[in-house]
Design a protein around this motif. Structure first.
Motif, short mmCIF file in Angstrom:
data_model
loop_
_atom_site.label_atom_id
_atom_site.label_comp_id
_atom_site.label_asym_id
_atom_site.label_seq_id
_atom_site.Cartn_x
_atom_site.Cartn_y
_atom_site.Cartn_z
N SER A 145 -5.13 0.62 1.84
CA SER A 145 -5.11 1.43 2.20
C SER A 145 -4.21 2.59 1.29
O SER A 145 -2.85 4.03 1.97
CB SER A 145 -4.44 1.65 3.82
N PHE A 146 -4.15 1.77 0.01
CA PHE A 146 -3.34 3.15 -0.64
C PHE A 146 -3.56 4.42 -0.96
O PHE A 146 -4.87 4.63 -0.94
CB PHE A 146 -2.86 2.43 -2.06
N GLN A 147 -3.20 5.60 -0.56
CA GLN A 147 -2.59 7.13 -1.00
C GLN A 147 -2.86 7.55 -2.59
O GLN A 147 -3.44 8.77 -2.85
CB GLN A 147 -2.58 7.36 0.40
N GLY A 148 -2.05 6.98 -2.82
CA GLY A 148 -1.48 7.13 -4.27
C GLY A 148 -2.22 7.20 -4.93
O GLY A 148 -3.77 7.49 -5.45
N ARG A 149 -2.25 7.62 -6.45
CA ARG A 149 -2.72 7.74 -7.49
C ARG A 149 -2.96 7.11 -8.85
O ARG A 149 -1.56 6.07 -8.78
CB ARG A 149 -3.01 9.08 -8.41
N ASP A 176 0.89 -1.67 0.02
CA ASP A 176 -0.49 -0.12 0.07
C ASP A 176 0.79 1.24 0.07
O ASP A 176 0.39 1.85 -0.78
CB ASP A 176 -0.66 0.20 1.61
N ASP A 177 1.95 1.11 1.06
CA ASP A 177 2.41 2.44 0.95
C ASP A 177 3.40 2.20 -0.11
O ASP A 177 4.76 3.39 0.82
CB ASP A 177 2.83 2.75 2.37
N ASP A 202 3.98 6.91 -4.82
CA ASP A 202 2.77 7.24 -4.99
C ASP A 202 2.49 7.14 -5.73
O ASP A 202 1.02 7.85 -5.85
CB ASP A 202 3.51 8.94 -4.83
N LYS A 239 -7.96 10.28 -7.46
CA LYS A 239 -7.13 9.24 -7.36
C LYS A 239 -6.84 8.22 -8.60
O LYS A 239 -5.90 7.41 -8.55
CB LYS A 239 -7.93 8.73 -6.39
N ASN A 265 -14.06 9.02 -7.90
CA ASN A 265 -12.79 9.57 -7.99
C ASN A 265 -11.88 9.49 -8.74
O ASN A 265 -10.99 8.85 -8.89
CB ASN A 265 -12.22 8.29 -7.05
#
Length: 348
Positions: free
Chosen positions: A207-211, A176-177, A180, A243, A240
């Motif tokens: 929980s991936f927060q990137g694009r 997930d992290d 980016d 995202k 979204n």
């Protein structure tokens, strides 16, 4: 570029060996004959090993009373078969729920199963679109290839037939992290592992927060993914936009038929350097000044990942050819020319 308004229906190890001989200036004719006989015998042995020795699909047993596993085949029932274009089908297989393994990491995206052609005992990997549900259902989008033994065999099966599967097996380890930004580049049914990944991200189980950007190519409009695949992706992109975004490419527009419930943006041409640059340097996603320096910046330092899946010629043009035995091999093609390194590129 063509924007499709409502009114368009998307139909969607070979044994090799090297014989080494001893050469000598005054070698006798009998010695040369003996060497030739040994060479012929070695060749026959190698060919026999290649054609006659069992591979893993021949050796793996079939078990119908223990959970699904990579170590054996499990009988599954074909419960649905839907034609989506002249050469593709959506097939749904079901295994008894009690034979589902504990989830754990086994079903972490991206994963696949092997399906065996019982007639000639050959197996090929396929990616379940939505994973597997609590009832043991797995849905596949499968194209029939002229020289694809398993795909032609699968297209011939009828609802109610038994099909043996082996797995699950991880296709790629998701973190997930770690990134980016992720650029997914697919062709034809190569979209299936990306669809599986995007369904996980869009479902909230990540929980991936990137694009993420998906660039997908097909030969014609009629060969674009079916609504089972398109509609969830378009809904995710529409709700979204910060995202996820996606673009479709076709070699030819051809004729349009039927109806569509959504707009669909389709560009004519192949996925190339400019379309990849556009995806990376979109004004709506990046500060305006980043594009000014993008040509000179070291892109190898950026937390960008490219996942590429599709026909071999497309993969080679975008990311370079596979290595030996379908290993990753060095980065080549468009992504090499853009300065990306092997840690930023993965060929599925």
């Amino acid at each position: 570029m063509l924007r499709l308004k409502p009114g368009f229906q998307v139909l969607a190890s070979h044994a090799g060996f090297r014989a080494r001989g001893l050469t000598t200036v005054n070698a006798s004719r009998s010695l040369r004959r003996a060497a030739a006989a040994l060479l012929l015998g070695g060749t026959s042995t190698a060919l026999a090993a290649y054609f006659l020795l069992p591979d893993i699909s021949r050796g793996a047993p079939t078990c119908d009373n223990i959970p699904l596993s990579p170590s054996h085949f499990t009988p599954a029932k074909l419960v649905s078969s839907t034609i989506t274009s002249s050469g593709t089908k959506i097939l749904t297989l079901a295994i008894p729920p009690e034979l589902l393994p504990e989830e754990g990491d086994l079903f972490a995206p991206i994963w696949s199963v092997f399906i065996k052609d019982d007639d000639i005992q050959v197996e090929r990997p396929y990616t379940p679109l939505d994973g597997v549900d609590e009832n043991g259902n797995m849905k596949f989008w499968i194209k029939r290839y002229q020289h694809g033994e398993v795909s032609r065999w699968l297209h011939s099966k009828q609802v109610g037939d038994t099909i043996e599967i082996r797995g699950p097996l991880k296709t790629w380890s998701w973190k997930d992290d770690a990134w980016d930004e992720i650029i997914l580049i697919s062709g034809g049914t190569g979209i299936t592992p990306f669809y599986q990944l995007l369904r996980t991200v869009s479902s909230g189980n990540s929980s991936f927060q990137g694009r993420i950007t998906l660039l997908h190519s097909s030969k014609t409009l009629s060969e674009l993914p079916p609504h089972d695949i398109l509609d969830p992706l378009l809904n995710f992109a529409r709700h979204n936009p910060e995202k996820f975004r996606l673009k479709f490419f076709v070699d030819s527009f051809g004729e349009t038929k039927g109806q569509s419930s959504m707009d669909l943006e389709v560009h004519k041409g192949s996925i190339g350097k400019e379309s990849i640059r556009s995806a990376l340097h979109s004004v709506s996603w990046f500060p305006w000044w980043r594009g000014l320096f993008s040509q000179d910046s070291d892109v190898s330092d950026r937390k960008i990942l490219f996942l590429v899946c599709g026909p071999e010629k497309m993969v080679e043009a975008i990311a370079g050819p596979y290595g030996r035995n379908y290993s990753q091999g060095p980065v080549g093609g468009v992504l090499q020319s853009l300065g990306y390194k092997s840690r930023q590129v993965w060929k599925l």
